[in-house]
Design a protein around this motif. Structure first.
Motif, PDB file in Angstrom:
ATOM      1  N   SER A 155      10.621 -29.040 -88.446  1.00 34.55           N
ATOM      2  CA  SER A 155       9.748 -27.851 -88.172  1.00 34.55           C
ATOM      3  C   SER A 155      10.501 -26.588 -87.911  1.00 34.55           C
ATOM      4  N   PRO A 156       9.951 -25.629 -87.994  1.00 31.01           N
ATOM      5  CA  PRO A 156      10.419 -24.162 -87.399  1.00 31.01           C
ATOM      6  C   PRO A 156      10.774 -24.454 -85.921  1.00 31.01           C
ATOM      7  N   LYS A 157      11.292 -23.377 -85.267  1.00 35.75           N
ATOM      8  CA  LYS A 157      11.677 -23.547 -83.744  1.00 35.75           C
ATOM      9  C   LYS A 157      10.730 -23.595 -83.108  1.00 35.75           C
ATOM     10  N   LEU A 158      10.989 -24.345 -82.119  1.00 33.07           N
ATOM     11  CA  LEU A 158      10.220 -24.701 -80.898  1.00 33.07           C
ATOM     12  C   LEU A 158      10.166 -23.351 -79.895  1.00 33.07           C
ATOM     13  N   LEU A 159       9.250 -22.622 -79.538  1.00 36.59           N
ATOM     14  CA  LEU A 159       9.408 -21.604 -78.718  1.00 36.59           C
ATOM     15  C   LEU A 159       8.863 -21.637 -77.191  1.00 36.59           C
ATOM     16  N   ARG A 160       7.939 -22.765 -77.289  1.00 36.20           N
ATOM     17  CA  ARG A 160       7.381 -23.056 -75.896  1.00 36.20           C
ATOM     18  C   ARG A 160       6.556 -24.310 -75.880  1.00 36.20           C
ATOM     19  N   THR A 161       6.444 -24.933 -74.611  1.00 29.10           N
ATOM     20  CA  THR A 161       5.826 -26.154 -74.613  1.00 29.10           C
ATOM     21  C   THR A 161       4.801 -26.134 -73.137  1.00 29.10           C
ATOM     22  N   TRP A 162       3.649 -26.945 -73.239  1.00 30.57           N
ATOM     23  CA  TRP A 162       2.898 -27.000 -72.180  1.00 30.57           C
ATOM     24  C   TRP A 162       1.945 -28.564 -72.286  1.00 30.57           C
ATOM     25  N   VAL A 163       1.326 -28.659 -71.375  1.00 32.14           N
ATOM     26  CA  VAL A 163       0.640 -29.850 -71.039  1.00 32.14           C
ATOM     27  C   VAL A 163      -1.089 -29.662 -70.979  1.00 32.14           C
ATOM     28  N   LYS A 164      -1.852 -29.981 -71.887  1.00 29.74           N
ATOM     29  CA  LYS A 164      -3.146 -29.557 -71.599  1.00 29.74           C
ATOM     30  C   LYS A 164      -3.812 -30.878 -71.212  1.00 29.74           C
ATOM     31  N   LEU A 165      -4.628 -30.713 -70.138  1.00 32.03           N
ATOM     32  CA  LEU A 165      -5.225 -32.204 -69.702  1.00 32.03           C
ATOM     33  C   LEU A 165      -6.874 -31.964 -69.819  1.00 32.03           C
ATOM     34  N   ASN A 166      -7.348 -33.245 -70.171  1.00 32.80           N
ATOM     35  CA  ASN A 166      -8.750 -33.388 -70.076  1.00 32.80           C
ATOM     36  C   ASN A 166      -9.106 -34.254 -68.964  1.00 32.80           C
ATOM     37  N   ILE A 167      -9.855 -33.773 -67.944  1.00 27.52           N
ATOM     38  CA  ILE A 167     -10.115 -34.659 -66.723  1.00 27.52           C
ATOM     39  C   ILE A 167     -11.731 -34.544 -66.668  1.00 27.52           C
ATOM     40  N   SER A 168     -12.377 -35.644 -66.692  1.00 25.25           N
ATOM     41  CA  SER A 168     -13.730 -35.732 -66.335  1.00 25.25           C
ATOM     42  C   SER A 168     -13.893 -36.824 -65.029  1.00 25.25           C
ATOM     43  N   VAL A 169     -14.728 -36.200 -64.267  1.00 28.51           N
ATOM     44  CA  VAL A 169     -14.927 -36.938 -62.813  1.00 28.51           C
ATOM     45  C   VAL A 169     -16.335 -36.970 -62.804  1.00 28.51           C
ATOM     46  N   GLU A 170     -16.962 -38.148 -62.224  1.00 31.92           N
ATOM     47  CA  GLU A 170     -18.272 -38.561 -61.770  1.00 31.92           C
ATOM     48  C   GLU A 170     -18.322 -39.282 -60.519  1.00 31.92           C
ATOM     49  N   ILE A 171     -19.498 -38.912 -59.747  1.00 33.50           N
ATOM     50  CA  ILE A 171     -19.765 -39.783 -58.625  1.00 33.50           C
ATOM     51  C   ILE A 171     -20.280 -41.307 -58.806  1.00 33.50           C
ATOM     52  N   SER A 172     -19.657 -42.279 -58.400  1.00 35.59           N
ATOM     53  CA  SER A 172     -20.241 -43.651 -58.933  1.00 35.59           C
ATOM     54  C   SER A 172     -21.784 -43.793 -58.887  1.00 35.59           C
ATOM     55  N   GLU A 173     -22.299 -44.483 -59.824  1.00 35.60           N
ATOM     56  CA  GLU A 173     -23.895 -44.364 -59.887  1.00 35.60           C
ATOM     57  C   GLU A 173     -24.442 -45.275 -58.953  1.00 35.60           C
ATOM     58  N   SER A 174     -23.547 -45.972 -58.490  1.00 35.55           N
ATOM     59  CA  SER A 174     -23.885 -47.054 -57.084  1.00 35.55           C
ATOM     60  C   SER A 174     -24.187 -46.049 -55.891  1.00 35.55           C
ATOM     61  N   LEU A 175     -23.441 -45.015 -55.890  1.00 38.78           N
ATOM     62  CA  LEU A 175     -23.437 -44.174 -54.682  1.00 38.78           C
ATOM     63  C   LEU A 175     -24.583 -43.323 -54.879  1.00 38.78           C
ATOM     64  N   MET A 176     -24.785 -43.035 -56.097  1.00 35.42           N
ATOM     65  CA  MET A 176     -25.773 -42.033 -56.377  1.00 35.42           C
ATOM     66  C   MET A 176     -26.584 -42.452 -57.603  1.00 35.42           C
ATOM     67  N   PRO A 177     -27.505 -43.132 -57.661  1.00 36.16           N
ATOM     68  CA  PRO A 177     -27.925 -43.594 -58.920  1.00 36.16           C
ATOM     69  C   PRO A 177     -28.883 -42.711 -59.655  1.00 36.16           C
TER      70      PRO A 177
END
Lengths: 204, 147
Positions: A155-177
Motif C-alpha cells: 500500500s502507499p505510505k502510512l502517514l498516521r495511526t490511531w485506535v478507535k474504541l467502541n465502548i458500551s456500558v450499562e447498569i446490570s438489570e439485576s440492580l435496576m430492572p
C-alpha cells in the motif's frame, strides 16, 4: 368568643384540594426518588468510563517501539487489536513492555494488564469493548483512512495511526430492572509519540 | 376567649377558609421547588455524559493535531460540524489531513492554530454546548518544530 368555624362544604373543598396536592407530591417524590437513583447510576457509568479512557490515553502517550522497519511494520508491531482486546508496546524506564486492555464477558469488566500488575476497570458495566486499529495512508495527493488490517506492505505510505474504541456500558438489570441506564462512547486515541516516529521515518 | 388556669389564654377560633388556602399555596410553592430540584438533577445527568463526550472529542483532536508535521500546521481556525469532516490543513500535503469526528446538534466545536514563533505553534480546541461555564471546554497545547 368568635365561633365562626368552617362549614362542611369548606371542609370538603379543602380536603379535596389537599388530597389532590398530596397525591401529586407523593407521585413526584416517588418518581424523583427513582430518577435520583438513575442519575446516581448514570454518573457512576460516566465516571467509570472517564477513568478507563484516562488510563488508556495515559498509557497510549507512552506507546513507542525500538523497531526501525517501515512505518507499517512499526505500527503493526506497536499496536495490535483482537476482537475485544487492545495491546500496545510502551516505553518504560528500563526498556519496553506491553500493556493490554481486554473485555471480560463474564464479569463485564475491562482487565488492564501490565508486565507486573493487573487491575479491573469499569466493573460489571461493560457490554461491549471493540477496539479498531486505523491508519491514514497517502493515495495520490490525498490522505485516506483505512483499517490497518486492510493496509498491505504494497500500500502507499502510512502517514498516521490511531485506535478507535467502541465502548458500551450499562447498569446490570439485576440492580435496576426497569430501564437500566446505558451509554455508548466512540473515543479516538492517537499515540502521539509513535506517530512522530512514523513521520520521522519519511524524513530519513 | 377561654381563660384556663393561671390566665393562660386559649384561642378557640377555628381556621378560616382563607387561612387554609394560604397553607395550600405554601404547600404548592414547596411542590414547585421540589419539581425545580428534580429538573436540575436531570440536567446534571446529561451534563456529566456531555462533558465526557466533549473532553474526549477535544482530546482526540488535540492529539491528532499534535501528530501533524510542524510545517503542515498552517495557522487558522477550523470549525467542526454535525458530520465527519476531512480537511487538508496544508493543501497538497496528505500528511496534513485532519479527520474531525462529528459533534451532536447541541455542541459547537472549533480548533485554532496560532504561530507563536518560528519554532513554536499554539493549538487550542474548544467545545461549547451551553451558556454557563460548566458547558464549555478549552484544551491547549504547544507543538515544537522537530526537524
Amino acid at each position: 368568643m368568635n365561633k365562626n368555624g368552617i362549614s362542611l362544604l369548606e371542609i370538603i373543598v379543602v380536603t379535596l384540594v389537599f388530597s389532590l396536592l398530596l397525591i401529586v407530591v407523593m407521585l413526584t417524590t416517588s418518581s424523583s426518588f427513582k430518577e435520583s437513583s438513575r442519575i446516581d447510576k448514570h454518573v457512576q457509568l460516566t465516571s467509570d468510563v472517564a477513568t478507563l479512557l484516562a488510563y488508556i490515553r495515559s498509557d497510549m502517550e507512552r506507546c513507542m517501539t525500538d523497531n526501525r522497519d517501515s512505518p507499517l511494520e512499526i505500527t503493526k508491531e506497536s499496536i495490535s487489536v483482537d476482537k475485544h482486546k487492545l495491546t500496545f508496546k510502551v516505553i518504560e524506564d528500563n526498556g519496553f513492555s506491553f500493556i493490554s486492555y481486554e473485555w471480560n464477558k463474564d464479569n463485564r469488566s475491562i482487565l488492564r494488564k501490565t508486565a507486573n500488575r493487573e487491575i479491573l476497570l469499569c466493573k460489571n458495566i461493560v457490554m461491549s469493548f471493540e477496539p479498531e486499529h486505523m491508519g491514514l495512508i497517502q493515495q495520490g495527493n490525498e490522505g485516506i483512512s483505512l483499517s490497518i488490517e486492510n493496509i498491505s506492505a504494497q500500500s502507499p505510505k502510512l502517514l498516521r495511526t490511531w485506535v478507535k474504541l467502541n465502548i458500551s456500558v450499562e447498569i446490570s438489570e439485576s440492580l435496576m430492572p426497569e430501564n437500566p441506564p446505558s451509554q455508548v462512547y466512540e473515543p479516538v486515541i492517537y499515540p502521539v509519540k509513535l506517530n512522530r516516529l512514523i513521520t520521522s521515518k519519511w524524513y530519513e | 376567649m377561654l381563660i384556663i388556669g393561671n390566665n393562660h389564654k386559649l384561642n378557640d377560633t377555628g381556621l378560616s377558609f382563607v387561612e387554609l388556602l394560604i397553607a395550600i399555596i405554601i404547600l404548592t410553592i414547596g411542590l414547585v421547588f421540589s419539581l425545580h430540584v428534580y429538573s436540575q438533577s436531570f440536567k446534571l445527568r446529561t451534563l456529566t455524559s456531555e462533558r465526557l463526550f466533549a473532553s474526549s472529542w477535544a482530546e482526540s483532536n488535540l492529539e491528532q493535531l499534535s501528530c501533524i508535521p510542524f510545517k503542515d500546521l498552517i495557522p487558522g481556525r477550523i470549525e467542526a460540524n454535525r458530520e465527519e469532516k476531512k480537511i487538508e490543513l496544508n493543501a497538497g500535503s496528505p500528511a496534513s489531513t485532519l479527520i474531525i469526528p462529528p459533534l451532536p446538534e447541541n455542541m459547537e466545536g472549533s480548533m485554532e492554530i496560532m504561530l507563536v514563533s518560528k519554532t513554536l505553534k499554539w493549538i487550542t480546541v474548544k467545545v461549547d454546548w451551553g451558556q454557563d461555564t460548566t458547558s464549555q471546554l478549552e484544551f491547549t497545547t504547544f507543538v515544537e518544530k522537530r526537524f
